[in-house]
Design an enzyme around this catalytic site. Structure first.
Site, PDB file in Angstrom:
ATOM      1  N   ASP A 133       0.849  -1.192   0.000  1.00 36.06           N
ATOM      2  CA  ASP A 133       0.000   0.000   0.000  1.00 36.06           C
ATOM      3  C   ASP A 133       0.887   1.245   0.000  1.00 36.06           C
ATOM      4  OD1 ASP A 133      -1.779   2.105   0.600  1.00 36.06           O
ATOM      5  OD2 ASP A 133      -3.117   0.736   1.656  1.00 36.06           O
ATOM      6  N   GLU A 209      -0.190  -5.541 -13.566  1.00 32.62           N
ATOM      7  CA  GLU A 209       1.015  -4.896 -14.081  1.00 32.62           C
ATOM      8  C   GLU A 209       1.006  -4.839 -15.611  1.00 32.62           C
ATOM      9  OE1 GLU A 209       5.884  -5.420 -13.624  1.00 32.62           O
ATOM     10  OE2 GLU A 209       4.509  -6.677 -12.489  1.00 32.62           O
TER      11      GLU A 209
END
EC number: 2.1.1.33
Length: 228
Positions: A133, A209
């Protein structure tokens, strides 16, 4: 104020969501054998895996797809995954069952507790922290898991020459990581001072990704080794 009443700063928030039926079934079947508990204290890694091998710790494995892929591609290595979100634990256990993966063990707990209470010093060959995070807001930056004190605790668990591998898709966090790691005593940038690393084959490319790459988003890898 009495220090024992101070709450530690957490680098994660507990997200909602329940396990699917298949995740729950996998959890019920595999957790007694593949799950590890902080309250059991320091691990004897050779006993846990039934062999002496390369040991990799992954902090925050999400839904576990990448960890399962790594374990399948590195059958001679043993992996310890740590995740606080139960659906992710269930998803990884389901993957392990489907692929007959025997080289993964899991903590469903806070990584800080695992590091401090369960991992012997100088026991790990690699520590992986992929896409933690980023805590975008400046006032939340202190919640970022990559801080100097955290890195020193990771270093203590790495063998001499062991590698701490981080990856993020948030450039300000990548810069923060580089700043912290460059200051950390006893850690050496494998790619040279101030340099990010090319993605190694040991880190699979996630669907998220790949989508980001198509949109022109960057991903930054950092790899630092313990030096004595």
């Amino acid at each position: 104020m009495d220090n024992q009443h101070l709450r530690p700063i957490r680098s994660f928030v507990i997200r909602g969501g329940r396990m699917t039926a298949s995740q729950q079934k996998a959890f019920d079947r595999l957790w007694p054998e593949k799950g590890l508990a902080v309250e059991n204290g320091l691990l004897d890694l050779e006993s846990v895996f039934g062999r002496r091998s390369t040991v990799v710790l992954e902090i925050g494995f999400g839904m576990g797809q990448s960890l399962a892929e790594m374990a399948a591609s590195e059958p001679d290595a043993d992996f310890i995954g740590v995740e606080v979100h139960k659906p992710g634990v269930g998803a990884l256990l389901r993957n392990m069952e489907e692929q007959s993966l025997e080289n993964i063990r899991i903590f469903w707990d806070d990584a800080n507790e695992v590091i401090d209470k369960c991992l012997p010093d100088a026991s790990l060959d690699r520590v992986q922290l992929f896409f933690p995070d980023p805590w975008h807001k400046k006032r939340h930056n202190k919640r970022r898991i990559v801080q100097l004190e955290f890195v020193q605790r990771i270093r203590a668990k790495l063998k001499s020459g062991g590698v701490f591998h981080m990856a993020t898709d948030w450039e300000p966090y990548a810069e923060h990581m580089m700043e912290i790691m460059s200051e950390a005593p006893g850690m050496e940038n494998i790619s040279g001072a101030g340099q990010f690393s090319p993605r190694p084959d040991t880190r699979p490319v996630t669907k998220f990704e790949k989508r980001g790459e198509r949109l022109g988003h960057g991903v930054w890898d950092l790899m630092f080794r313990r030096v004595d």
